[in-house]
Write an enzyme that holds these catalytic residues in place. Structure first.
Site, mmCIF file in Angstrom:
data_model
loop_
_atom_site.group_PDB
_atom_site.id
_atom_site.type_symbol
_atom_site.label_atom_id
_atom_site.label_comp_id
_atom_site.label_asym_id
_atom_site.label_seq_id
_atom_site.Cartn_x
_atom_site.Cartn_y
_atom_site.Cartn_z
ATOM 1 N N SER A 146 1.038 -1.227 0.089
ATOM 2 C CA SER A 146 0.272 0.396 0.145
ATOM 3 C C SER A 146 1.251 0.961 -0.328
ATOM 4 O O SER A 146 2.189 0.892 0.803
ATOM 5 C CB SER A 146 -0.877 -0.149 0.720
ATOM 6 N N TYR A 159 -1.703 0.263 10.946
ATOM 7 C CA TYR A 159 -1.733 -0.374 9.398
ATOM 8 C C TYR A 159 -0.941 0.020 8.291
ATOM 9 O O TYR A 159 -0.169 -0.867 7.609
ATOM 10 C CB TYR A 159 -3.129 0.462 8.334
#
Lengths: 253, 464
Positions: A146, A159
């Site tokens: 990501s 995250y």
């Protein structure tokens, strides 16, 4: 076995319920002649719609059960999938957990879960897959990372850190695979409209899973190790590390 | 001494799809050992790696590097029969036998292939219309096959057309999947000199080229046409044609007449290994093709050419395949039967209008095919297209070509192939199932494997 124009035969999706993963697989079936798809998810029964949608594109599809956090089983699971089905041309590691930053700060078990799914479980699985691809002398592992991996921020560092971990690990695996015929590719999308982000306000330059799939498909023909799924994401990846912490702290996400 | 196997990335001449394998040198006794103990992902013999696609790769398995076994065991100067190891290159063979007045019955467009590789692909040359393919010059070969069960030694058999016709014709053109050819005996043809008397003509379009080709084939032992695959419209398929025969010593200029069989070809240039960019771009292809066609005016008529400049012009540039850059290229070679000239024209037309063009395109009329189950040649027109990998629309264009070729009753050459649609294999090679049965008899454990086999399922693993 891949051919010179990028046709492939068999694809494995780890995280069979991932919207992005399914968008990639369906694109590969439509455009690269993939004949056989293996979807792996915690609850294979939940894959019925995914299976029939890929079957309608002409592929033979199988659903199998696996749990990203069940680390002891990873190597056995990967060996079984490869032995039962034959060579895997592309394996996509798309399982992941966005988690809730605020909850993770309060509840250690939630924090642990995000780290275990996104980093520990993913890393062990990626290692097992890369080893098999190396033995196979061909094939590509696509690891869904990501843009959050580039620079963890106050708003989502749990995250972000878990993705930074698997991102760095994936680049290491890519180097480990050099010269073996196998290949590892780390893909960094930005904000993607999907089940995972359902209910969140979209960030700027948001993409659809199909756009991510298009970028991954194109990157499979390159020899890049790190792939940003759009020009805007690539630009963000350059800018984020330059920002001072005082600004990073204030970014909404 | 035994050399340890080494993990190595192998690719074909097109450099497009590298895969990793464990490469075993075969200078010593390691060959028998490797064949007797095949690994799970199987075995494959590899020569000089000149097949364009993935025919000489075996991802994750063992690849036997045959080039270390290159002895010539016997040359019968009176009869032109030679007996040599399969790893011998045609280059080395010619350097030995041309001065004695002998030449292989068939030579492909490069001397840098091994006898084993030439046999496995049943290669052809400019004399196919008269002399057939490589098999025509093969008297016998030694075939070593993996044991059907562990702890049984590999078996080694000398195969001739008479001793075991099935094994002979399944192995010739069998893409290395029937076993390992370790040695071969060849019948060479006598030559009066190392020079060719070459006639060059130009054809203004494809129809003209086809007509001239028919005539040239009647007049000459060796014929070929180079097609400008960028010319369009009325000039579609314009070509430079050459027909040649061996020159007699008295035809040679005085300075060559003393030693008419002298043969010592040299490399004039080399493409650097570091080159990663693609040099072969559409403007260059256009300029090259225009220049070649224009240049042929000066050569029209007759001239003498050496063996290397007539048969193997590209061998003068070492590593020319690197001109296509990091991603490599593929060579699409197909044959369509006589009468299917429309298909030929359609494919040339589409290439001329396509994104890439083709740097080198060679047209040849094949004579009768042979008894090889997977032999490529059939009476008809064969065309080669060299195309860089990565061009827009290449995947769909080649799939379309595959379909057109199959519909016309033709086939794609497996030794070049890197992209064939697997579902068309059995219609292009109608004797595939017969070949599979014989192959399974020779290698019941199915230990012989290649990437080409994996990609197209040549061996038929999916149809137990």
């Amino acid at each position: 076995m891949n051919d010179a124009v990028g046709h492939m035969q068999r694809v494995l999706l780890l995280g069979g319920n991932s919207d992005i993963g399914n968008a990639i697989v369906s694109r590969l079936v439509r455009r690269r002649g993939v004949q056989h798809v293996i979807l792996a998810a915690r609850d294979p029964a939940s894959l019925i719609d995914r299976v029939s949608s890929l079957e309608s594109l002409g592929a033979k599809v199988e659903a199998t059960s696996f749990d990203l956090t069940n680390c002891d089983e990873h190597a056995t699971f990967v060996d079984r999938v490869f032995s039962d089905n034959g060579d895997i041309d592309v394996a996509i590691l798309a399982g992941g957990l966005l988690g809730d930053q605020a909850e993770s700060e309060i509840a250690p078990d939630r924090l642990q879960q995000v780290l275990e799914v996104n980093f520990v479980g993913s890393a062990l699985l990626a290692m097992a897959v890369t080893k098999r691809l190396k033995e196979q002398g061909s094939g590509t592992l696509v690891i869904m990372s990501s843009i959050a991996a580039v620079q963890a921020r106050r708003a989502n560092f749990v995250y972000g850190a878990s993705k930074a971990g698997i991102d760095a690990f994936g680049r290491g695996l890519a180097d480990m695979a050099v010269g073996s015929g196998a290949r590892v590719m780390v893909v960094r999308p930005g904000f993607v409209h999907s089940q995972m982000t359902d209910g969140l306000a979209p960030a700027p330059f948001a993409q659809d899973p199909d756009e991510v799939a298009e970028a991954v498909d194109a990157a499979l023909d390159s020899d890049r190790t790190v792939v940003h799924t759009s020009g805007a994401v690539a630009a963000m990846a350059r800018i984020l590390p330059l920002l001072p912490r005082s600004i990073l702290r204030r970014l909404p996400r | 001494m035994t050399l340890a196997p080494r993990q190595q990335l192998l690719h074909g001449w097109g450099r497009a799809v590298p895969t990793g394998a464990s490469v075993v040198s075969t200078e010593d006794g390691s060959l028998d050992r490797a064949i007797s103990n095949p690994p799970e992902r199987g075995l494959l013999a590899r020569g000089l790696g000149r097949s364009y696609g993935d025919a000489a790769q075996n991802a994750g398995g063992t690849v036997l590097d045959m080039t270390g076994r290159s002895s010539i065991h016997a040359v019968e100067a009176a009869t032109g029969v030679i007996d040599a190891d399969a790893g011998l290159s045609l280059d080395a063979l010619m350097r030995r036998v041309v001065p004695l007045g002998w030449f292989p019955r068939v030579t492909p467009g490069t001397r840098h292939v091994t006898l084993g590789g030439a046999l496995a692909a049943n290669v052809h040359g400019k004399n196919h219309h008269l002399d057939g393919a490589w098999a025509a010059g093969v008297r016998s070969f030694v075939l070593v096959t993996p044991p059907p069960a562990p702890d049984v030694p590999a078996s080694s058999t000398e195969v001739t057309r008479e001793s075991d016709p099935d094994a002979f014709w399944a192995t010739v053109g069998g893409m290395g999947l029937t076993g390992v050819v370790t040695r071969a005996s060849l019948q060479l043809d006598p030559i009066p000199s190392a020079w060719l008397d070459v006639e060059t003509q130009r054809a203004t379009n494809l129809e003209d080229a086809i007509e001239r080709m028919r005539q040239l084939d009647r007049d000459h032992r060796y014929t070929v046409a180079w097609i400008d695959c960028l010319a369009r419209g009325r000039r579609l398929g314009r070509a430079v044609l050459t027909g040649a025969d061996w020159a007699k010593p008295e035809q040679l200029p005085a300075r060559f007449r003393n030693d008419p069989l002298a043969f010592d070809p040299t490399v004039v240039g080399s493409v650097p290994h570091k080159l990663t960019a693609r040099v072969v771009t559409r403007p260059l292809v256009r300029a090259f093709n225009a220049a070649w066609y224009a240049n042929a005016t000066r050569q029209e008529g007759r001239q003498l050419q050496s063996i290397s400049s007539f048969f193997h012009p590209l061998d003068a540039v070492d590593g020319w395949n690197r001109l296509y850059g990091r991603r490599g290229f593929l060579q699409y070679q197909f044959v369509v039967p006589l009468g299917a000239e429309d298909t030929l024209e359609a494919i040339i037309g589409e290439t001329a209008h396509g994104a890439t063009g083709s740097f080198l395109s060679v047209l040849k009329r094949f004579g009768p095919g042979d008894a090889g189950h997977l032999s490529f040649p059939m009476p008809g027109w064969t065309l080669t297209l060299d195309i860089p990998v990565g061009a827009n629309g290449l995947r769909t264009m080649l799939a379309r070509f595959d379909r057109m070729v199959a519909d016309a009753g033709g086939r794609v050459y497996l030794a070049k192939d890197a992209a064939l649609s697997p579902d068309l294999l059995s219609s292009m090679y109608p004797r595939l199932s017969e070949w599979r049965r014989i192959r399974d008899r020779l290698d019941p454990g199915r230990h012989m494997r290649s990437d080409l086999d994996r990609r197209l399922d040549l061996v038929g693993r999916s149809i137990r």
